[in-house]
Write an enzyme that holds these catalytic residues in place. Structure first.
Site, PDB file in Angstrom:
ATOM      1  N   THR A 156       0.847  -1.133   0.038  1.00 53.00           N
ATOM      2  CA  THR A 156       0.069   0.028  -0.143  1.00 53.00           C
ATOM      3  C   THR A 156       1.005   1.131   0.038  1.00 53.00           C
ATOM      4  OG1 THR A 156      -0.114  -0.197   2.291  1.00 53.00           O
ATOM      5  CG2 THR A 156      -2.205  -1.139   1.089  1.00 53.00           C
ATOM      6  N   LYS A 182       3.750  -6.703   4.283  1.00 50.48           N
ATOM      7  CA  LYS A 182       3.890  -5.347   3.719  1.00 50.48           C
ATOM      8  C   LYS A 182       3.246  -4.617   5.001  1.00 50.48           C
ATOM      9  CE  LYS A 182       0.292  -3.511   3.389  1.00 50.48           C
ATOM     10  NZ  LYS A 182      -0.367  -2.520   4.144  1.00 50.48           N
ATOM     11  N   THR A 193      -0.411  -0.843   9.303  1.00 52.89           N
ATOM     12  CA  THR A 193      -1.175  -1.997   8.716  1.00 52.89           C
ATOM     13  C   THR A 193      -0.205  -3.289   8.002  1.00 52.89           C
ATOM     14  OG1 THR A 193      -2.859  -0.261   8.294  1.00 52.89           O
ATOM     15  CG2 THR A 193      -3.260  -2.402   7.215  1.00 52.89           C
ATOM     16  N   GLU A 279       6.984   4.850   6.914  1.00 50.37           N
ATOM     17  CA  GLU A 279       6.680   5.990   6.362  1.00 50.37           C
ATOM     18  C   GLU A 279       7.557   7.035   6.817  1.00 50.37           C
ATOM     19  OE1 GLU A 279       1.753   4.608   5.591  1.00 50.37           O
ATOM     20  OE2 GLU A 279       2.614   5.969   7.271  1.00 50.37           O
ATOM     21  N   ASN A 403       0.794  10.445   5.680  1.00 48.34           N
ATOM     22  CA  ASN A 403      -0.414  10.341   6.162  1.00 48.34           C
ATOM     23  C   ASN A 403      -1.635  11.329   5.927  1.00 48.34           C
ATOM     24  OD1 ASN A 403      -0.438   7.552   7.880  1.00 48.34           O
ATOM     25  ND2 ASN A 403       1.399   8.543   8.204  1.00 48.34           N
ATOM     26  N   SER A 408      -5.659  10.608  -0.955  1.00 49.77           N
ATOM     27  CA  SER A 408      -5.714  11.188  -2.066  1.00 49.77           C
ATOM     28  C   SER A 408      -5.480  10.604  -3.359  1.00 49.77           C
ATOM     29  CB  SER A 408      -5.169  12.723  -2.107  1.00 49.77           C
ATOM     30  OG  SER A 408      -3.961  12.585  -1.644  1.00 49.77           O
TER      31      SER A 408
END
Length: 408
Positions: A156, A182, A193, A279, A403, A408
């Site tokens: 993702t 992942k 996640t 991230e 985040n 979007s």
């Protein structure tokens, strides 16, 4: 920007006898991306799983738990990205059941033999019609050597795929172990996640495999954190096909220790790769707590440090503002902690001894360590013999940007 995350050569990712994987584009959230993955398992494959402890467990998590508990022989897995199917109530459960029934019909199985998984945006309806329409293409793509492509297919916000693969000789048998995972944000598994799939062609008795899956998760995926958020969809699945000729039925089996060690190394590699690709991460941090009175104490302190936004932003800035670590140790929840017995190292530098700044510590030494991409923080509590290690990362501006823009 991933921190020292290496993608193996496709030729070094070994297929696991008894498992085929197919990948397709179903348009779950975005067009022209591989977002649907199917695993087909040979008869006799043992399967066990560990799942999120979040009370808002996603519909696929609930169905996975029920299908595993039913005692049915699991013969297929289906994974979609782009939509978590969490916070979707009864319609979400129906969508998951419809997915299982559709795949079961195509493969000639029962719906109870399917384990479904979803990852992506929470609180949005799953476009099950698109998912089901994509299943024939995924099945048509089934092949034993699709692990590499599947690692991309389950991503993702990940920037790179997470793959671990090895072959080891155990008691005269060549055993293959391959897995993918992942996850990059919303990572603090309480089971990240996060999705993880680990397979071996060794045989492991179903009851034993259930214990093995739990132990593996506790020493790998339950020792990582990016942001302290436990997802609604976290799932870790272990599969043992038994097709290499080695079969282990108890912890006392002469091959058990070597097989478990090889699986544990693969699971930890997959878990650490999630942190390396967190991230916005620029630093990979190992937080080791030793001298704790028990495991619970050690983990309380390790996670207090690993979760602290002040600690994580200091590491991002390479700022040796290390009093923030002492503060986190102090609020970790050990009511009778004698801070006079606490020592703290940053890399090879003794920063604090007996609860205060070490007399030989100079900030230039801390600054030298803080500039590294991989940093170890070692904390000695002076209370006992328990040691635990947690892996985490820094917080950068990019974490906020990623985040803020996620939907979007």
């Amino acid at each position: 920007m991933a921190v020292n995350l290496q993608i193996p050569e496709k030729s070094s990712v070994f297929p696991v006898a008894g498992i085929e994987i197919g990948i397709a584009e179903a348009g779950i959230r975005k067009a022209n991306r591989k977002d649907l993955t199917v695993f087909r398992l040979a008869p006799g494959t043992a399967v066990a799983g560990v799942f999120t402890q979040n009370r808002f467990r996603a519909a696929p998590v609930q169905v996975c738990e029920a299908n595993l508990a039913s005692g049915s022989e699991i013969r297929a897995l289906v994974v979609n990205t782009g939509n978590a199917n969490a916070g979707t109530g009864a319609p979400g459960l129906k969508a998951t059941h419809d997915t299982c029934e559709a795949l079961a019909k195509l493969l000639g199985l029962s719906a109870h033999q399917i384990l479904p998984f979803s990852t992506g945006v929470i609180l949005e309806p799953l476009p099950v019609d698109r998912l089901v329409a994509g299943l024939p293409a995924a099945i048509g793509n089934l092949a034993p050597d699709n692990w590499f492509d599947a690692a991309y297919g389950i991503m993702t916000t990940d920037t790179l795929p997470k793959i671990s693969s090895r072959r080891v000789d155990i008691n005269g048998h060549t055993v293959t172990i391959t897995g993918i995972s992942k996850g990059a944000g919303m990572i603090k598994p309480n089971m990240a996640t996060m999705l993880g799939y680990l397979a071996t062609d060794a045989g492991i008795a179903p009851a034993l495999l259930k214990e093995v899956a739990s132990d593996l998760a506790n020493q790998s995926f339950n020792r990582i954190t990016v942001d302290g958020d436990t997802s609604t969809n976290d799932s870790f699945i272990v599969m043992a096909t038994g097709q290499c000729g080695l079969s282990v039925d108890s912890r006392e089996h002469p091959a058990y220790a070597a097989l478990y060690q090889a699986l544990a190394e693969a699971a930890l590699e997959l878990a650490q790769k999630i942190v390396r690709d967190a991230e916005g991460a620029t630093k990979f941090m190992t937080i080791q707590v030793e001298g704790a009175g028990n495991t619970d104490e050690a983990l309380k302190v390790a996670y207090a440090v690993a979760h602290s936004p002040l600690v994580k932003t200091a590491f991002y800035a390479s700022d040796p503002n290390l009093g923030r670590i002492l503060a986190a140790i102090g609020y970790a929840g050990i009511a009778d902690l004698d801070v006079g017995g606490v020592n703290l190292w940053l890399g090879d530098v003794l920063v604090a001894s007996n609860g205060q700044r070490h007399p030989d510590y100079i900030e230039a030494d801390g600054q030298r360590i803080m500039k590294d991409a991989e940093i170890k923080v070692r904390i000695a509590l002076g209370r006992g013999n328990a040691t635990e290690t947690v892996y985490t990362c820094d917080f950068s501006h990019d974490y906020v940007s990623i985040n803020a823009d996620y939907r979007s």
